[in-house]
Design a protein around this motif. Structure first.
Motif, short mmCIF file in Angstrom:
data_model
loop_
_atom_site.label_atom_id
_atom_site.label_comp_id
_atom_site.label_asym_id
_atom_site.label_seq_id
_atom_site.Cartn_x
_atom_site.Cartn_y
_atom_site.Cartn_z
N UNK A 1 32.40 31.38 46.02
CA UNK A 1 30.90 30.85 46.06
C UNK A 1 31.33 29.51 44.71
N UNK A 2 32.45 29.75 44.18
CA UNK A 2 33.25 28.62 42.66
C UNK A 2 34.13 29.09 43.29
N UNK B 1 42.53 22.97 40.43
CA UNK B 1 42.45 24.62 41.07
C UNK B 1 42.09 25.18 41.85
N UNK B 2 42.68 25.66 43.57
CA UNK B 2 41.59 25.68 44.57
C UNK B 2 41.51 27.72 44.54
N UNK B 3 41.32 28.17 44.50
CA UNK B 3 40.91 29.27 45.21
C UNK B 3 41.59 29.46 46.21
N UNK B 4 42.58 30.22 46.82
CA UNK B 4 43.17 30.96 48.48
C UNK B 4 42.44 32.25 48.73
N UNK B 5 43.64 32.72 48.34
CA UNK B 5 42.81 34.67 48.60
C UNK B 5 42.89 34.27 50.25
N UNK B 6 44.67 33.71 50.77
CA UNK B 6 44.40 33.75 51.96
C UNK B 6 45.53 35.79 51.90
#
Length: 243
Positions: free
Chosen positions: A30-31, A211-216
């Motif tokens: 969400x963020x 800073x971007x969350x990826x978690x791929x």
């Protein structure tokens, strides 16, 4: 400028890595994005840390409730109860692909001893290789005083050896800027067969660091992450020296 290794030796540069931040920003689905500029964190030294441990539930599940279904387990030695599929060998590695503003590309990672350099290009340095999930984990230091030299950085984690078991670890990547709140990215998704995970993408957009969350998760190694993000590096099979 003092070298980053002075900090690791407990030298005079240690205060610049004092991360007594008041709170934590957790990146979630969400963020997903935070600006280091807006937090006053776009300069100095950025410490990126990976820590992990085996999930205690994988061990406890064999004993919790097991008394009713397998009462003879009550009489087995505790060591025997803790063995089996739950006790897998996992070696998580922290790494960073980089693309510089001049188009230079590369990787900082334990595999192949590509440990980087903090004060010279690529201005990224790996502290070492933690093969056992210790309390300090693995750390990448990024020199944000050279942020104008960066185009984008992809921080990722991969399982070098042992069972693919992202779903069995408590793995967290935490970014500690020189000032402002730390940024935490838990790896909580279940991907039992994945061997690599793109965790966070740091981009320089006209001087603003995001800073971007990826978690791929992917089921291959660095080359598959490379294709996913269009890095264009040449990859070969690598090995570590025995611990």
């Amino acid at each position: 400028m003092a070298k980053v290794w002075d900090f690791l030796r407990g030298g005079s540069s240690q205060p610049q890595f004092d991360m007594g931040n008041a709170h934590t920003v957790t990146l979630t689905k969400r963020r997903q994005v935070v600006s280091l500029n807006h937090q006053g964190s776009a300069s100095g030294n950025l410490r990126v840390n990976l820590t992990w441990s085996m999930r205690t539930s994988d061990i406890n599940d064999r004993t919790t409730g097991g008394f009713l279904t397998r009462p003879l387990n009550l009489f087995k030695p505790e060591l025997v109860q803790a063995q089996g599929p739950a006790m897998v060998n996992v070696d998580l590695d922290l790494a960073c692909m980089y693309e510089m503003a001049d188009g230079t590309k590369g990787v900082v990672q334990p595999l192949g001893d590509f440990l980087g350099n903090f004060n010279e290009p690529p201005y990224i340095q790996l502290s070492g290789d933690d093969r056992f999930g210790s309390g300090t984990g693995e750390t990448v230091y990024i020199n944000l005083d050279k942020k104008d030299k960066f185009a984008r950085l992809l921080v990722f984690v991969y399982i070098y050896d042992g069972t693919p078991a992202f779903d069995r670890t408590h793995a967290v990547v935490t970014l500690y800027p020189s000032s402002g709140p730390r940024i935490e990215i838990p790896l909580t998704e279940r991907a039992p067969q994945a061997r690599s995970c793109a965790v966070v993408l740091i981009e320089n957009r006209k001087g603003e660091l995001t800073v971007r969350r990826e978690v791929k998760y992917v089921y291959g190694f660095q080359s598959e992450l490379d294709r996913l993000y269009g890095w264009g590096l040449q990859w070969g099979r690598g090995y570590k020296t025995k611990a």
